[in-house]
Motif scaffolding. Structure first.
Motif, PDB file in Angstrom:
ATOM      1  N   SER B  59       0.843  -1.200   0.000  1.00 26.24           N
ATOM      2  CA  SER B  59       0.000   0.000   0.000  1.00 26.24           C
ATOM      3  C   SER B  59       0.873   1.243   0.000  1.00 26.24           C
ATOM      4  CB  SER B  59      -0.895   0.021   1.239  1.00 26.24           C
ATOM      5  OG  SER B  59      -1.661  -1.148   1.300  1.00 26.24           O
ATOM      6  N   GLY B  60       0.692   2.100  -0.993  1.00 29.90           N
ATOM      7  CA  GLY B  60       1.427   3.369  -1.029  1.00 29.90           C
ATOM      8  C   GLY B  60       2.802   3.289  -1.662  1.00 29.90           C
ATOM      9  N   ALA B  61       3.264   2.071  -1.993  1.00 31.85           N
ATOM     10  CA  ALA B  61       4.650   1.899  -2.439  1.00 31.85           C
ATOM     11  C   ALA B  61       4.914   2.534  -3.803  1.00 31.85           C
ATOM     12  CB  ALA B  61       5.012   0.418  -2.488  1.00 31.85           C
ATOM     13  N   ILE B  62       3.931   2.474  -4.681  1.00 26.30           N
ATOM     14  CA  ILE B  62       4.148   2.994  -6.038  1.00 26.30           C
ATOM     15  C   ILE B  62       3.791   4.482  -6.082  1.00 26.30           C
ATOM     16  CG2 ILE B  62       3.523   2.718  -8.480  1.00 26.30           C
ATOM     17  CD1 ILE B  62       3.221  -0.267  -7.929  1.00 26.30           C
ATOM     18  N   ALA B  63       2.769   4.850  -5.312  1.00 22.54           N
ATOM     19  CA  ALA B  63       2.338   6.259  -5.278  1.00 22.54           C
ATOM     20  C   ALA B  63       3.470   7.184  -4.843  1.00 22.54           C
ATOM     21  CB  ALA B  63       1.143   6.417  -4.338  1.00 22.54           C
ATOM     22  N   LYS B  64       4.376   6.677  -4.022  1.00 20.99           N
ATOM     23  CA  LYS B  64       5.423   7.565  -3.505  1.00 20.99           C
ATOM     24  C   LYS B  64       6.334   8.101  -4.615  1.00 20.99           C
ATOM     25  CE  LYS B  64       8.795   4.105  -2.111  1.00 20.99           C
ATOM     26  NZ  LYS B  64       9.701   3.583  -1.112  1.00 20.99           N
ATOM     27  N   PHE B  89      -1.955   7.993   4.679  1.00 23.75           N
ATOM     28  CA  PHE B  89      -1.014   7.701   5.770  1.00 23.75           C
ATOM     29  C   PHE B  89       0.018   6.690   5.268  1.00 23.75           C
ATOM     30  CE2 PHE B  89      -0.904   5.846  10.416  1.00 23.75           C
ATOM     31  CZ  PHE B  89       0.365   6.363  10.611  1.00 23.75           C
ATOM     32  N   GLN B  90      -0.467   5.661   4.561  1.00 21.20           N
ATOM     33  CA  GLN B  90       0.449   4.646   4.028  1.00 21.20           C
ATOM     34  C   GLN B  90       1.429   5.274   3.030  1.00 21.20           C
ATOM     35  OE1 GLN B  90      -2.749   2.272   2.529  1.00 21.20           O
ATOM     36  NE2 GLN B  90      -2.921   0.988   4.343  1.00 21.20           N
TER      37      GLN B  90
END
Lengths: 80, 224
Positions: B59-64, B89-90
């Motif tokens: 969760s959130g790993a690619i969005a960053k 949050f993630q």
């Protein structure tokens, strides 16, 4: 060449999936299992031909994206 | 007061968040993740909930790595206020803007229900309208909400009063729905300008829908 990356939760970080799988195996009467860890495998096909260079590239990929080193550890295998 | 709300592919709480802040009198703008800048009049940046990039990998790993995240980091570094709700949050932990990580819920179930939270620290812009030990009733909806931080990191969170909210029952006693370290539901950074929580205050704006405790939380930002 190919890189096989195994990512799993660090020792000491509770692996709930591993625990659930162990519980299921126990209930199927598979005996003698002391611990189960569930991880994921990422397989990369690389154009790189130098194994050392491939290893350092993939290490960078793990640190940046493939693993979250706050909770996970990774192992890389380079196959020619 | 201008609230900028980020939208990634898979974000699904941006319109609820927009509705909530507009109901409180703020101007809002939704910004697509491909944007390399955020509006210069932004006074609060919200990373809304949802499933950015389908939660693929983590969760959130690619969005960053979305283009907008560089601007978010820059905005936060300059003291801009950032709020990450649920998937937000993630994303903020993955991006290193908040410490720790969110793991799969301990019992492996997706949770979607109202849950009580206890205010642990209110000496920050987010929770200043609430008192310490106040109990709020806020919906949670997550699969990866199991907050993890190592012992040293946890010590620092306590020392710097970075723990915002803990899961509790309605009397304030500890009640942990997902296995989070010390029942932590929300934290902030050391500088107290970046906030992250798994519960959804933007879904608690109407008594008719179960709770309006989210108003007091989000209002903190408006009177800043």
């Amino acid at each position: 060449m190919k890189a096989i990356v195994n990512v799993s939760l660090k020792a000491g970080v509770l692996d709930s999936q591993g625990k659930a799988v162990k519980h299921a195996l126990d209930s199927l009467h598979f005996e003698g299992i002391s611990d189960v860890r569930v991880g994921k495998q990422i397989i990369l096909k690389l154009n790189e031909t130098d194994a050392d260079k491939a290893m350092s590239d993939v290490t960078k990929m793990c640190e940046d994206l493939l693993a979250n080193t706050v909770i996970e550890e990774y192992e890389i295998e380079i196959i020619a | 007061m201008k609230v900028t709300i980020l939208q990634f592919p898979g974000t699904n709480c941006e319109y609820d968040t927009q509705h909530a802040f507009e109901a409180l009198g703020a101007k809002t703008e939704i910004v697509w993740h491909k944007s390399e800048t955020i509006p210069s009049d932004t006074s609060l940046l919200v990373v809304a909930g949802g499933f950015s990039y389908g939660d693929y990998l983590r969760s959130g790993a690619i969005a960053k790595f979305s283009p907008v995240m560089k601007a978010v980091a820059e905005y936060a570094k300059n003291g801009g206020k950032v709020l990450g709700i649920c998937n937000g949050f993630q994303v903020l932990t993955e991006a290193g803007l908040l410490p720790g990580a969110l793991k799969r819920n301990e019992h492996l179930h997706f949770l979607s229900k109202h849950h009580h939270l206890k205010v642990v620290n209110n000496d920050n812009v987010f929770l200043k309208k609430l008192n310490k030990n106040d109990i709020v009733n806020i919906p949670i909806a997550h699969h990866d909400g199991n907050y993890y931080i190592n012992e040293q990191g946890l010590k620092e969170l306590y020392e710097n009063k970075q723990i915002l909210l803990k899961y509790s029952d309605k009397t304030g006693a500890d009640k942990n729905p997902n296995g989070s370290v010390d029942s932590i539901a929300g934290i902030c950074n050391k500088e107290k300008n970046v906030f992250g929580l798994m519960p959804h205050p933007e879904r608690a704006m109407e008594l008719l829908l179960g709770s309006d405790d989210g108003i007091k939380m989000l209002e903190g930002f408006l009177s800043a």
